[in-house]
Structures are given as C-alpha cells and as structure tokens.
Scaffold this motif. Sequence first.
Motif, short mmCIF file in Angstrom:
data_model
loop_
_atom_site.label_atom_id
_atom_site.label_comp_id
_atom_site.label_asym_id
_atom_site.label_seq_id
_atom_site.Cartn_x
_atom_site.Cartn_y
_atom_site.Cartn_z
N HIS A 1 0.91 10.16 1.41
CA HIS A 1 2.12 9.34 0.99
C HIS A 1 2.55 8.37 2.09
O HIS A 1 2.97 7.06 1.63
N VAL A 2 2.33 8.60 3.47
CA VAL A 2 2.90 7.41 4.23
C VAL A 2 1.68 6.35 4.36
O VAL A 2 2.23 5.15 4.23
N PHE A 3 0.45 6.46 4.20
CA PHE A 3 -0.23 5.50 4.42
C PHE A 3 -0.77 4.92 3.15
O PHE A 3 -1.74 3.99 3.13
N ALA A 4 -0.27 5.43 1.97
CA ALA A 4 -1.03 4.94 0.49
C ALA A 4 -0.51 3.33 0.55
O ALA A 4 -1.64 2.60 0.07
N VAL A 5 0.68 2.89 0.53
CA VAL A 5 0.96 1.41 0.28
C VAL A 5 0.17 0.63 1.34
O VAL A 5 -0.35 -0.54 0.97
N PRO A 6 0.24 1.00 2.70
CA PRO A 6 -0.68 0.16 3.60
C PRO A 6 -1.99 0.02 3.35
O PRO A 6 -2.77 -1.11 3.49
N ALA A 7 -2.57 1.23 2.87
CA ALA A 7 -3.96 0.99 2.56
C ALA A 7 -4.21 0.16 1.25
O ALA A 7 -5.48 -0.50 1.41
N VAL A 8 -3.67 0.13 0.33
CA VAL A 8 -3.57 -0.63 -0.74
C VAL A 8 -3.49 -2.06 -0.37
O VAL A 8 -4.32 -2.98 -0.90
N ILE A 9 -2.73 -2.25 0.44
CA ILE A 9 -2.31 -3.72 0.77
C ILE A 9 -3.76 -4.23 1.62
O ILE A 9 -4.15 -5.49 1.68
N ALA A 10 -4.14 -3.32 2.72
CA ALA A 10 -5.29 -3.79 3.64
C ALA A 10 -6.58 -3.84 2.66
O ALA A 10 -7.28 -4.74 2.79
N VAL A 11 -6.68 -3.12 1.55
CA VAL A 11 -8.00 -3.15 0.57
C VAL A 11 -7.72 -4.53 -0.23
O VAL A 11 -8.78 -5.15 -0.15
N ALA A 12 -6.71 -4.76 -0.73
CA ALA A 12 -6.31 -6.07 -1.28
C ALA A 12 -6.70 -7.33 -0.36
O ALA A 12 -7.41 -8.34 -1.01
N GLY A 13 -6.05 -7.40 1.02
CA GLY A 13 -6.49 -8.43 1.73
C GLY A 13 -7.77 -8.59 1.99
O GLY A 13 -8.56 -9.55 2.09
N LEU A 14 -8.69 -7.36 2.40
CA LEU A 14 -10.30 -7.41 2.51
C LEU A 14 -10.93 -8.01 1.12
O LEU A 14 -11.88 -8.59 1.46
N VAL A 15 -10.61 -7.53 0.02
CA VAL A 15 -11.11 -8.15 -1.36
C VAL A 15 -10.90 -9.46 -1.19
O VAL A 15 -11.78 -10.14 -1.67
N GLY A 16 -9.98 -9.94 -0.94
CA GLY A 16 -9.33 -11.44 -0.92
C GLY A 16 -10.38 -12.29 0.18
O GLY A 16 -10.83 -13.21 -0.20
N LEU A 17 -10.62 -11.73 1.36
CA LEU A 17 -11.30 -12.31 2.25
C LEU A 17 -12.82 -12.37 1.84
O LEU A 17 -13.54 -13.40 1.96
#
Length: 59
Positions: free
Chosen positions: A9-25
């Motif tokens: 629960h704590v790291f779900a949103v930061p993980a989604v943001i990180a994956v979105a940034g990685l996909v964007g890069l």
Amino acid sequence: MKQHRTLRHVFAVPAVIAVAGLVGLVSALTGDGWRDGLAWLGLAAPVAAVLWARAARRS
C-alpha cells in the motif's frame, strides 16, 4: 484510529509513477511517431504527481 498499511500500500503509487517514467524514457529513446506521444505521457506522470501533491498540501 490509525490503520496498518502494508509495504504494498505504501509503495504502490510511487512504483506506478516510476514505471510510467521509465516507459516514457524508453519510448523517447527508441523511436518517433506514436512513441513520442507515449513519451510525453510517461514523462508527464511524475510532474503531474508533484503538482497534485503541492496543490493538495496547500488546501
């Protein structure tokens, strides 16, 4: 009363943001056309999260 939160629960949103940034890069580096749009969306996710957090903190 405080709720107990798991690591998921704590790291779900930061993980989604990180994956979105990685996909964007990756999409920005690998091609043109529709990948440019995907890159814009992926790289805008962290910026949008910061702006949302700042707005939520001010209210």
